[in-house]
Motif scaffolding. Structure first.
Motif, PDB file in Angstrom:
ATOM      1  N   CYS A  65      15.664  -1.139   7.797  1.00  0.00           N
ATOM      2  CA  CYS A  65      16.799  -1.298   7.258  1.00  0.00           C
ATOM      3  C   CYS A  65      16.482   0.051   6.129  1.00  0.00           C
ATOM      4  O   CYS A  65      15.575   0.433   5.875  1.00  0.00           O
ATOM      5  N   ALA A  66      17.648   0.765   5.567  1.00  0.00           N
ATOM      6  CA  ALA A  66      17.242   1.543   4.529  1.00  0.00           C
ATOM      7  C   ALA A  66      18.098   1.100   3.195  1.00  0.00           C
ATOM      8  O   ALA A  66      17.278   2.339   2.259  1.00  0.00           O
ATOM      9  N   THR A  67      18.190  -0.108   2.478  1.00  0.00           N
ATOM     10  CA  THR A  67      18.843   0.268   1.318  1.00  0.00           C
ATOM     11  C   THR A  67      18.193  -1.736   0.884  1.00  0.00           C
ATOM     12  O   THR A  67      17.685  -2.669   2.051  1.00  0.00           O
ATOM     13  N   GLU A  68      18.379  -2.162  -0.218  1.00  0.00           N
ATOM     14  CA  GLU A  68      17.797  -3.547  -0.147  1.00  0.00           C
ATOM     15  C   GLU A  68      18.818  -4.951   0.309  1.00  0.00           C
ATOM     16  O   GLU A  68      18.225  -5.677   0.679  1.00  0.00           O
ATOM     17  N   GLN A  69      19.937  -3.978   0.151  1.00  0.00           N
ATOM     18  CA  GLN A  69      20.980  -4.943   0.828  1.00  0.00           C
ATOM     19  C   GLN A  69      20.844  -5.252   2.498  1.00  0.00           C
ATOM     20  O   GLN A  69      21.079  -6.553   2.682  1.00  0.00           O
ATOM     21  N   GLU A  70      20.977  -4.441   3.087  1.00  0.00           N
ATOM     22  CA  GLU A  70      20.607  -4.110   4.493  1.00  0.00           C
ATOM     23  C   GLU A  70      19.139  -5.308   4.711  1.00  0.00           C
ATOM     24  O   GLU A  70      19.310  -6.364   5.324  1.00  0.00           O
TER      25      GLU A  70
ATOM     26  N   GLY B  47       0.715  -1.311  -0.136  1.00  0.00           N
ATOM     27  CA  GLY B  47       0.112   0.154  -0.182  1.00  0.00           C
ATOM     28  C   GLY B  47       1.271   0.724   0.089  1.00  0.00           C
ATOM     29  O   GLY B  47       1.869   0.835  -0.503  1.00  0.00           O
ATOM     30  N   ALA B  48       0.390   2.274   0.459  1.00  0.00           N
ATOM     31  CA  ALA B  48       0.873   3.208   0.473  1.00  0.00           C
ATOM     32  C   ALA B  48       2.458   3.492   1.809  1.00  0.00           C
ATOM     33  O   ALA B  48       2.107   2.315   2.727  1.00  0.00           O
ATOM     34  N   PRO B  49       3.522   3.937   1.320  1.00  0.00           N
ATOM     35  CA  PRO B  49       4.319   4.028   2.173  1.00  0.00           C
ATOM     36  C   PRO B  49       3.996   4.174   3.696  1.00  0.00           C
ATOM     37  O   PRO B  49       3.359   5.348   3.922  1.00  0.00           O
ATOM     38  N   LEU B  50       4.855   3.431   4.634  1.00  0.00           N
ATOM     39  CA  LEU B  50       4.569   3.184   6.242  1.00  0.00           C
ATOM     40  C   LEU B  50       5.747   3.587   6.157  1.00  0.00           C
ATOM     41  O   LEU B  50       6.820   3.444   5.749  1.00  0.00           O
ATOM     42  N   ASP B  51       6.010   5.351   7.685  1.00  0.00           N
ATOM     43  CA  ASP B  51       7.452   5.751   7.752  1.00  0.00           C
ATOM     44  C   ASP B  51       7.919   4.636   9.005  1.00  0.00           C
ATOM     45  O   ASP B  51       6.579   3.365   9.548  1.00  0.00           O
ATOM     46  N   SER B  52       8.755   4.477   9.471  1.00  0.00           N
ATOM     47  CA  SER B  52       9.441   3.900  10.875  1.00  0.00           C
ATOM     48  C   SER B  52       7.760   3.348  11.633  1.00  0.00           C
ATOM     49  O   SER B  52       8.076   3.008  12.319  1.00  0.00           O
ATOM     50  N   ARG B  53       7.884   5.035  12.271  1.00  0.00           N
ATOM     51  CA  ARG B  53       7.254   5.161  13.641  1.00  0.00           C
ATOM     52  C   ARG B  53       5.864   4.255  13.149  1.00  0.00           C
ATOM     53  O   ARG B  53       5.271   3.813  14.573  1.00  0.00           O
TER      54      ARG B  53
ATOM     55  N   ALA C 225      18.949  -9.008   6.244  1.00  0.00           N
ATOM     56  CA  ALA C 225      17.665  -9.141   7.594  1.00  0.00           C
ATOM     57  C   ALA C 225      17.298 -10.408   7.503  1.00  0.00           C
ATOM     58  O   ALA C 225      16.749 -10.742   7.959  1.00  0.00           O
ATOM     59  N   ILE C 226      16.704 -10.214   5.863  1.00  0.00           N
ATOM     60  CA  ILE C 226      15.628 -11.901   5.828  1.00  0.00           C
ATOM     61  C   ILE C 226      16.235 -12.909   6.180  1.00  0.00           C
ATOM     62  O   ILE C 226      16.176 -13.781   6.654  1.00  0.00           O
TER      63      ILE C 226
END
Length: 173
Positions: free
Chosen positions: A37-42, A8-14, A46-47
């Motif tokens: 995670c800030a990047t796709e690599q991170e 859906g719409a982007p969610l912020d971390s909070r 993590a996954i």
């Protein structure tokens, strides 16, 4: 391990933290680990880390102490356990039977981690069968994949049928 993807719409971390907090409060004891995670690599790392922790949490071997040494038996190689005279006997797929050291606890207590996860099932007062090796069950007993038949008591026969019916229903849902 479960991964939830949201398109859906982007969610912020909070907002993600709020949703996780609500879930933890709704389901006491829930273990939710959020990783920002800030990047796709991170995200990929993590996954992969979560998958590794999930696999590590599964039981895939059983420590079995004989008089001479401790064997770490892989679960697929164990056909069944029998208890007698304060010993546990592990019958393996190779046909070999290992005898434990004298036990100071019941066989049911020693095998509790395997029984709780329904990897093994108690079929008589002293016999515990690996569910991965069960071919079928009849009034004759539990038929294993190697052609052997283990006697099953009336008490455990009814429990086994009820459990296997519930497991099949759960698979098809």
């Amino acid at each position: 391990m479960e991964v939830v993807l949201y398109e859906g719409a982007p969610l912020d971390s909070r907002r993600v933290q709020e949703l996780a907090s609500q879930a933890v409060h709704a389901f006491e004891g829930a273990d939710i680990n959020l990783i920002h995670c800030a990047t796709e690599q991170e995200l990929s790392a993590a996954i992969c880390g979560a998958a590794a922790r999930d696999v590590a949490g599964r039981i895939n071997a059983f420590p079995f102490r004989t008089r001479l040494k401790t064997h770490l038996l892989r679960l697929p190689q164990i056909r069944y356990f029998r208890s007698a005279d304060h010993h546990l006997y592990a019958t393996l797929t190779t046909g070999e039977t290992l005898v434990s050291r004298t036990m100071r606890i019941s066989a049911r207590a020693a095998l509790a981690p395997l029984l709780d996860r329904r990897l093994f099932f108690q079929i008589s007062k002293s016999t515990f069968v690996n569910m991965a090796h069960v071919a079928s069950v009849s009034l004759d007993g539990v038929h294993l994949d190697d052609g052997s038949i283990l006697a099953i008591s009336r008490k455990y026969y009814a429990e086994f049928l009820a459990w296997s019916k519930a497991a099949k229903t759960k698979k098809h849902d």
